[in-house]
Design a protein around this motif. Structure first.
Motif, PDB file in Angstrom:
ATOM      1  N   LYS A   5     -29.191  45.667  20.464  1.00  0.00           N
ATOM      2  CA  LYS A   5     -28.922  46.978  21.037  1.00  0.00           C
ATOM      3  C   LYS A   5     -28.375  47.958  20.006  1.00  0.00           C
ATOM      4  CE  LYS A   5     -27.946  45.170  25.680  1.00  0.00           C
ATOM      5  NZ  LYS A   5     -26.954  45.112  26.778  1.00  0.00           N
ATOM      6  N   ILE A   6     -28.248  47.544  18.753  1.00  0.00           N
ATOM      7  CA  ILE A   6     -27.722  48.404  17.706  1.00  0.00           C
ATOM      8  C   ILE A   6     -28.860  48.834  16.793  1.00  0.00           C
ATOM      9  CG2 ILE A   6     -26.106  48.585  15.777  1.00  0.00           C
ATOM     10  CD1 ILE A   6     -24.743  48.351  18.449  1.00  0.00           C
ATOM     11  N   PRO A   7     -29.365  50.044  16.956  1.00  0.00           N
ATOM     12  CA  PRO A   7     -30.500  50.474  16.143  1.00  0.00           C
ATOM     13  C   PRO A   7     -30.107  50.891  14.731  1.00  0.00           C
ATOM     14  CG  PRO A   7     -29.851  52.242  17.609  1.00  0.00           C
ATOM     15  CD  PRO A   7     -28.983  51.061  17.944  1.00  0.00           C
ATOM     16  N   ALA A   8     -28.847  51.187  14.485  1.00  0.00           N
ATOM     17  CA  ALA A   8     -28.476  51.695  13.170  1.00  0.00           C
ATOM     18  C   ALA A   8     -27.022  51.389  12.841  1.00  0.00           C
ATOM     19  CB  ALA A   8     -28.715  53.203  13.106  1.00  0.00           C
ATOM     20  N   ARG A  51     -27.650  43.028   6.987  1.00  0.00           N
ATOM     21  CA  ARG A  51     -28.990  42.460   7.172  1.00  0.00           C
ATOM     22  C   ARG A  51     -28.877  41.071   7.799  1.00  0.00           C
ATOM     23  NH1 ARG A  51     -31.865  47.033   6.478  1.00  0.00           N
ATOM     24  NH2 ARG A  51     -31.976  47.775   4.329  1.00  0.00           N
ATOM     25  N   ASP A  52     -27.885  40.306   7.344  1.00  0.00           N
ATOM     26  CA  ASP A  52     -27.687  38.961   7.878  1.00  0.00           C
ATOM     27  C   ASP A  52     -27.333  39.004   9.362  1.00  0.00           C
ATOM     28  OD1 ASP A  52     -27.281  36.025   7.525  1.00  0.00           O
ATOM     29  OD2 ASP A  52     -25.223  36.535   8.051  1.00  0.00           O
ATOM     30  N   ALA A  53     -26.705  40.106   9.788  1.00  0.00           N
ATOM     31  CA  ALA A  53     -26.367  40.257  11.207  1.00  0.00           C
ATOM     32  C   ALA A  53     -27.589  40.610  12.049  1.00  0.00           C
ATOM     33  CB  ALA A  53     -25.293  41.336  11.374  1.00  0.00           C
ATOM     34  N   GLY A  54     -28.710  40.847  11.397  1.00  0.00           N
ATOM     35  CA  GLY A  54     -29.930  41.167  12.124  1.00  0.00           C
ATOM     36  C   GLY A  54     -30.173  42.649  12.296  1.00  0.00           C
ATOM     37  N   ILE A  55     -29.473  43.467  11.524  1.00  0.00           N
ATOM     38  CA  ILE A  55     -29.598  44.919  11.643  1.00  0.00           C
ATOM     39  C   ILE A  55     -30.520  45.434  10.556  1.00  0.00           C
ATOM     40  CG2 ILE A  55     -28.339  47.102  11.582  1.00  0.00           C
ATOM     41  CD1 ILE A  55     -25.889  45.446  12.574  1.00  0.00           C
ATOM     42  N   GLU A  56     -31.508  46.224  10.948  1.00  0.00           N
ATOM     43  CA  GLU A  56     -32.520  46.674  10.002  1.00  0.00           C
ATOM     44  C   GLU A  56     -32.287  48.092   9.501  1.00  0.00           C
ATOM     45  OE1 GLU A  56     -36.357  46.148  11.714  1.00  0.00           O
ATOM     46  OE2 GLU A  56     -36.175  43.966  11.865  1.00  0.00           O
ATOM     47  N   ARG A  57     -31.878  48.998  10.390  1.00  0.00           N
ATOM     48  CA  ARG A  57     -31.723  50.400   9.970  1.00  0.00           C
ATOM     49  C   ARG A  57     -30.288  50.647   9.499  1.00  0.00           C
ATOM     50  NH1 ARG A  57     -32.707  56.054  13.370  1.00  0.00           N
ATOM     51  NH2 ARG A  57     -32.854  57.382  11.507  1.00  0.00           N
ATOM     52  N   ILE A  58     -30.138  50.902   8.216  1.00  0.00           N
ATOM     53  CA  ILE A  58     -28.825  51.117   7.624  1.00  0.00           C
ATOM     54  C   ILE A  58     -28.843  52.439   6.865  1.00  0.00           C
ATOM     55  CG2 ILE A  58     -27.083  50.229   6.013  1.00  0.00           C
ATOM     56  CD1 ILE A  58     -28.275  47.432   6.499  1.00  0.00           C
ATOM     57  N   LEU A 110     -17.295  41.359   4.044  1.00  0.00           N
ATOM     58  CA  LEU A 110     -17.974  41.406   5.341  1.00  0.00           C
ATOM     59  C   LEU A 110     -18.992  40.282   5.486  1.00  0.00           C
ATOM     60  CD1 LEU A 110     -18.369  43.068   7.972  1.00  0.00           C
ATOM     61  CD2 LEU A 110     -20.186  44.312   6.767  1.00  0.00           C
ATOM     62  N   LYS A 111     -19.016  39.686   6.673  1.00  0.00           N
ATOM     63  CA  LYS A 111     -19.993  38.652   7.017  1.00  0.00           C
ATOM     64  C   LYS A 111     -20.816  39.107   8.219  1.00  0.00           C
ATOM     65  CE  LYS A 111     -17.500  34.411   5.679  1.00  0.00           C
ATOM     66  NZ  LYS A 111     -17.017  33.108   6.221  1.00  0.00           N
ATOM     67  N   GLY A 112     -22.075  38.708   8.230  1.00  0.00           N
ATOM     68  CA  GLY A 112     -22.900  38.997   9.385  1.00  0.00           C
ATOM     69  C   GLY A 112     -22.319  38.407  10.655  1.00  0.00           C
ATOM     70  N   GLU A 113     -21.678  37.256  10.518  1.00  0.00           N
ATOM     71  CA  GLU A 113     -21.049  36.591  11.657  1.00  0.00           C
ATOM     72  C   GLU A 113     -19.987  37.471  12.301  1.00  0.00           C
ATOM     73  OE1 GLU A 113     -18.204  32.638  12.409  1.00  0.00           O
ATOM     74  OE2 GLU A 113     -19.102  33.018  10.446  1.00  0.00           O
ATOM     75  N   TRP A 114     -19.204  38.188  11.474  1.00  0.00           N
ATOM     76  CA  TRP A 114     -18.159  39.062  12.024  1.00  0.00           C
ATOM     77  C   TRP A 114     -18.773  40.199  12.831  1.00  0.00           C
ATOM     78  CZ3 TRP A 114     -15.081  39.868   6.799  1.00  0.00           C
ATOM     79  CH2 TRP A 114     -14.532  38.631   6.412  1.00  0.00           C
TER      80      TRP A 114
END
Length: 256
Positions: A5-8, A51-58, A110-114
């Motif tokens: 649900k997080i596009p950016a 990116r590791d958290a699965g987020i593409e638009r940064i 920062l970790k994707g897990e966080w």
């Protein structure tokens, strides 16, 4: 909420006008986002975690040319900075829309897990959420750490540089964000803005931070939530050279 649900994500990499950065100066670089830890610039570490958290638009909010160039090489969009962090967030929210996750370029650990945990732990119905860590969690993860704490009835808290603007109503919180920026080390002033009753409650040690954040949100017409970090290291950013020493040691330990 989930990462789907997080596009950016907006990464703040601006500079305070007229205020030299001690970390950048100590390392001889134009901006601390360029400082290397474990052989990579801090900005690259942050983008990798996202990116590791699965987020593409940064998107990266930056004015320093070298930081902007690095952001583009990392596959990020580049946005202009405002006069301060909250103004940069306003620009980002206008360009990227809600829901929007916000972090900083000096969040080197920062970790994707966080990020995934933060989104999972944010209560449904929140317009705005902020991640904070309890002192006990920070000291357990990093004994001897010296942090700035907000002291409330529900404990001592330190910010984790992760914010969620979950709905379009989150824009209403930008002006309040500016106020919190100015008073972030003087929590009694934040309490005072909530009225005499809240100030008295704070003075008597009865006001919780969760209550203060919720009350601030209601005053401006949003639902604001405090989310407690699962890992105390989430509160460790790189604001000064001593933080850089700590961050490098932690990253070396991760690599080992």
């Amino acid at each position: 909420m989930t990462t789907s649900k997080i596009p950016a994500v907006l990464v703040l990499a601006g500079s305070r006008p007229g205020a030299p950065d001690p970390v950048a100066d100590a390392e001889g670089v134009a901006h601390k986002a360029l400082v290397e830890i474990a052989g990579r610039p801090m900005l690259a570490l942050v983008v990798s975690a996202l990116r590791d958290a699965g987020i593409e638009r940064i998107a990266v909010s930056a004015s320093e040319p070298q930081v902007r160039d690095l952001a583009l090489r990392l596959g990020c969009e580049v946005l202009a900075t405002g006069t301060g962090p909250s103004a940069s967030v306003a620009i980002g929210l206008d360009a990227l829309s809600a829901p929007l996750l916000v972090t900083t370029s000096d969040h080197a650990l920062l970790k994707g897990e966080w990020v995934r945990d933060f989104l999972a732990d944010t209560p449904e119905g929140s317009d705005v959420a902020v991640l904070l860590a309890r002192r006990e969690a920070i000291e357990a993860a990093m004994p001897g750490s010296r942090r700035t704490y907000l002291r409330f009835a529900d404990g001592h808290w330190s910010g984790c540089n992760l914010f969620l603007l979950a709905t379009s109503r989150a824009g209403l919180a930008i002006e309040t964000w500016k106020m919190v920026e100015a008073d972030r080390k003087r929590p009694w002033r934040i309490a005072a803005r909530l009225g005499l009753g809240m100030l008295v409650s704070y003075a008597l040690g009865r006001l919780t931070l969760a209550e203060a954040i919720g009350r601030l949100g209601r005053r401006i017409g949003v639902t604001a939530s405090l989310v407690a970090a699962r890992d105390g290291l989430a509160a460790v950013d790189v604001d000064k050279p001593a933080d850089l020493v700590d961050a490098r040691a932690i990253m070396d330990a991760r690599g080992a």
